[in-house]
Design an enzyme around this catalytic site. Structure first.
Site, mmCIF file in Angstrom:
data_model
loop_
_atom_site.group_PDB
_atom_site.id
_atom_site.type_symbol
_atom_site.label_atom_id
_atom_site.label_comp_id
_atom_site.label_asym_id
_atom_site.label_seq_id
_atom_site.Cartn_x
_atom_site.Cartn_y
_atom_site.Cartn_z
ATOM 1 N N SER A 142 0.872 -1.179 0.000
ATOM 2 C CA SER A 142 0.000 0.000 0.000
ATOM 3 C C SER A 142 0.910 1.232 0.000
ATOM 4 O O SER A 142 1.909 1.271 -0.719
ATOM 5 C CB SER A 142 -0.927 -0.069 1.224
ATOM 6 O OG SER A 142 -1.741 1.057 1.324
ATOM 7 N N TYR A 156 -4.453 8.121 -6.080
ATOM 8 C CA TYR A 156 -3.452 7.148 -5.600
ATOM 9 C C TYR A 156 -3.744 6.731 -4.156
ATOM 10 O O TYR A 156 -3.783 5.535 -3.834
ATOM 11 C CB TYR A 156 -2.076 7.802 -5.703
ATOM 12 C CG TYR A 156 -0.920 6.986 -5.184
ATOM 13 C CD1 TYR A 156 -0.467 5.871 -5.869
ATOM 14 C CD2 TYR A 156 -0.259 7.358 -4.011
ATOM 15 C CE1 TYR A 156 0.613 5.137 -5.402
ATOM 16 C CE2 TYR A 156 0.821 6.638 -3.531
ATOM 17 C CZ TYR A 156 1.262 5.522 -4.232
ATOM 18 O OH TYR A 156 2.322 4.796 -3.762
ATOM 19 N N LYS A 160 -4.723 2.971 -2.710
ATOM 20 C CA LYS A 160 -3.887 2.299 -1.711
ATOM 21 C C LYS A 160 -4.677 2.027 -0.429
ATOM 22 O O LYS A 160 -4.424 1.038 0.262
ATOM 23 C CB LYS A 160 -2.645 3.143 -1.416
ATOM 24 C CG LYS A 160 -1.678 3.245 -2.602
ATOM 25 C CD LYS A 160 -1.113 1.893 -2.968
ATOM 26 C CE LYS A 160 0.022 1.981 -3.967
ATOM 27 N NZ LYS A 160 0.588 0.661 -4.288
HETATM 28 N N1 LIG Z 1 8.778 4.810 -3.621
HETATM 29 C C1 LIG Z 1 7.985 5.179 -2.626
HETATM 30 O O1 LIG Z 1 8.311 6.111 -1.865
HETATM 31 C C2 LIG Z 1 6.679 4.480 -2.375
HETATM 32 C C3 LIG Z 1 5.903 4.942 -1.308
HETATM 33 C C4 LIG Z 1 4.701 4.308 -1.045
HETATM 34 C C5 LIG Z 1 4.304 3.225 -1.812
HETATM 35 N N2 LIG Z 1 5.070 2.808 -2.854
HETATM 36 C C6 LIG Z 1 4.586 1.695 -3.644
HETATM 37 O O2 LIG Z 1 5.610 0.764 -3.843
HETATM 38 C C7 LIG Z 1 5.373 0.043 -5.043
HETATM 39 C C8 LIG Z 1 6.652 0.005 -5.868
HETATM 40 O O3 LIG Z 1 6.935 1.315 -6.302
HETATM 41 P P1 LIG Z 1 8.422 1.860 -6.479
HETATM 42 O O4 LIG Z 1 8.573 3.001 -5.572
HETATM 43 O O5 LIG Z 1 9.393 0.758 -6.420
HETATM 44 O O6 LIG Z 1 8.335 2.505 -7.934
HETATM 45 P P2 LIG Z 1 8.797 1.967 -9.372
HETATM 46 O O7 LIG Z 1 10.254 1.757 -9.411
HETATM 47 O O8 LIG Z 1 8.174 2.914 -10.343
HETATM 48 O O9 LIG Z 1 8.093 0.545 -9.462
HETATM 49 C C9 LIG Z 1 6.791 0.364 -9.913
HETATM 50 C C10 LIG Z 1 6.702 -1.019 -10.509
HETATM 51 O O10 LIG Z 1 5.355 -1.250 -10.952
HETATM 52 C C11 LIG Z 1 5.396 -1.743 -12.268
HETATM 53 N N3 LIG Z 1 4.189 -1.370 -12.988
HETATM 54 C C12 LIG Z 1 3.637 -0.142 -13.143
HETATM 55 N N4 LIG Z 1 2.572 -0.198 -13.943
HETATM 56 C C13 LIG Z 1 2.429 -1.496 -14.305
HETATM 57 C C14 LIG Z 1 1.521 -2.190 -15.142
HETATM 58 N N5 LIG Z 1 0.527 -1.564 -15.796
HETATM 59 N N6 LIG Z 1 1.673 -3.514 -15.296
HETATM 60 C C15 LIG Z 1 2.680 -4.179 -14.677
HETATM 61 N N7 LIG Z 1 3.565 -3.582 -13.871
HETATM 62 C C16 LIG Z 1 3.447 -2.247 -13.698
HETATM 63 C C17 LIG Z 1 6.626 -1.103 -12.893
HETATM 64 O O11 LIG Z 1 7.109 -1.877 -13.954
HETATM 65 P P3 LIG Z 1 6.970 -1.553 -15.528
HETATM 66 O O12 LIG Z 1 7.026 -0.075 -15.682
HETATM 67 O O13 LIG Z 1 8.138 -2.281 -16.115
HETATM 68 O O14 LIG Z 1 5.651 -2.149 -15.920
HETATM 69 C C18 LIG Z 1 7.605 -1.166 -11.718
HETATM 70 O O15 LIG Z 1 8.221 -2.426 -11.690
HETATM 71 C C19 LIG Z 1 4.210 0.753 -5.749
HETATM 72 O O16 LIG Z 1 3.001 0.067 -5.504
HETATM 73 C C20 LIG Z 1 4.174 2.094 -5.057
HETATM 74 O O17 LIG Z 1 2.888 2.679 -5.079
HETATM 75 C C21 LIG Z 1 6.252 3.409 -3.150
#
Ligand SMILES: NC(=O)c1ccc[n+]([C@@H]2O[C@H](COP(=O)([O-])OP(=O)(O)OC[C@H]3O[C@@H](n4cnc5c(N)ncnc54)[C@H](OP(=O)(O)O)[C@@H]3O)[C@@H](O)[C@H]2O)c1
Length: 271
Positions: A142, A156, A160
């Site tokens: 989330s 968003y 979540k």
């Molecule tokens: N970074 C933060 O501070 C943060 C904070 C709170 C929550 N989160 C959550 O953590 C999770 C991972 O995010 P991250 O920060 O590591 O960012 P990220 O590097 O942008 O990773 C997002 C991942 O989701 C995949 N994705 C996006 N759209 C997709 C689709 N339509 N089909 C299949 N895969 C898809 C992307 O792969 P492709 O583009 O190759 O498809 C990528 O592997 C997310 O759910 C995000 O909301 C992150």
């Protein structure tokens, strides 16, 4: 944590970058066979190579999780090629940060499809197999945006929150089944999420932690069987502080956004 997940079969969505890539590698290093899925094949291949150094039977699948058919195919492929899924990590997600006055219904639906409907669909596809074995783990990523009502992230944050609430109700339903649920609430982790196109600049205010730091906390939480994992842990106090005074918390957030806008950054309403 070498050996902690020995023999486990772990499916990680969004395994091509950021937290998902880090988790995939950490689970592989801890003894699991890993399956990763996302859209970008080249990035998946690079992550897979690192996973295979620890777990040679690890696999990748290219899948656009906005497509329900692709979600169903991913579930079937993972079951067939991994021989089952012991730990499902629903990590793929997109932000689409924008001020609510610039939000359109199609964007809301896209965010819901990827951040909420697809993990739920994947969970429901794999759950019968976990129930049959009487064991399994669903880890849903989330965000602190859900409990903290992040400015400029209404679509968003709602997606979540939906995922978190679904997870908690599911945890109650499955309490005695042998299947455990973990909800992960990352704060600000240094990933590509903050530089994706078609997003407002991030409002900020909290220092980002590294993917490695986040992954260590998440893997430890999963190993311990935690129901909720805040990353970093102090966000749990923010969430309970907000719950005790919602108007005060939201007024503070609005003041923060005003100050950021005056300083020329953040998600301001259109002029
Ligand atoms: N970074 C933060 O501070 C943060 C904070 C709170 C929550 N989160 C959550 O953590 C999770 C991972 O995010 P991250 O920060 O590591 O960012 P990220 O590097 O942008 O990773 C997002 C991942 O989701 C995949 N994705 C996006 N759209 C997709 C689709 N339509 N089909 C299949 N895969 C898809 C992307 O792969 P492709 O583009 O190759 O498809 C990528 O592997 C997310 O759910 C995000 O909301 C992150």
């Amino acid at each position: 944590m070498p050996g902690t997940f020995e023999g486990a079969r772990v499916l990680v969505t969004g395994g091509s970058s950021g937290i998902g890539a880090g988790l995939a590698e950490a689970f592989a290093a801890a003894g699991a066979t890993v399956g990763i899925a996302a859209r970008r094949r080249d990035r998946l291949e690079a992550v897979l190579e690192r996973c295979r150094a620890h777990a040679p039977a690890s696999r990748l699948w290219v899948a656009d999780l906005a497509d329900p058919g692709a979600v169903d195919r991913l579930a079937a492929d993972a079951l067939a090629e991994l021989g089952g899924v012991d730990i499902l990590v629903n990590n793929a997600g997109i932000p689409k940060r924008r001020h609510v006055t610039r939000l359109d219904p199609a964007t809301v639906e896209t965010v819901m499809a990827i951040n909420y409907l697809s993990p739920v669909r994947l969970t429901l596809a794999l759950l019968p197999h976990m129930l049959e074995r009487g064991s399994g783990r669903v880890v849903n990523v989330s965000s602190v945006a859900a409990p903290l009502s992040s400015p400029g992230e209404s679509a968003y944050a709602a997606s979540k929150a939906a995922l978190a609430v679904f997870s908690e109700s599911m945890a109650v339903d499955l309490w005695d089944s042998g299947i455990k649920v973990t909800v992960v609430y990352p704060g600000v982790v240094d990933t590509e999420l903050f530089t994706l196109p078609d997003n407002d600049p991030f409002t900020g205010g909290v220092e980002a932690i590294s993917v490695d730091e986040a992954v260590a906390v998440i893997v430890e939480g999963v190993a311990a069987g935690a129901l909720s994992v805040y990353v970093p842990g102090f966000f749990a106090e923010f969430a309970s502080g907000k719950a005790q005074d919602v108007p005060g918390f939201l007024a503070g957030a609005a003041e923060f956004v005003r100050q950021r806008a005056a300083a020329g950054s953040g998600s301001e309403p259109p002029a």
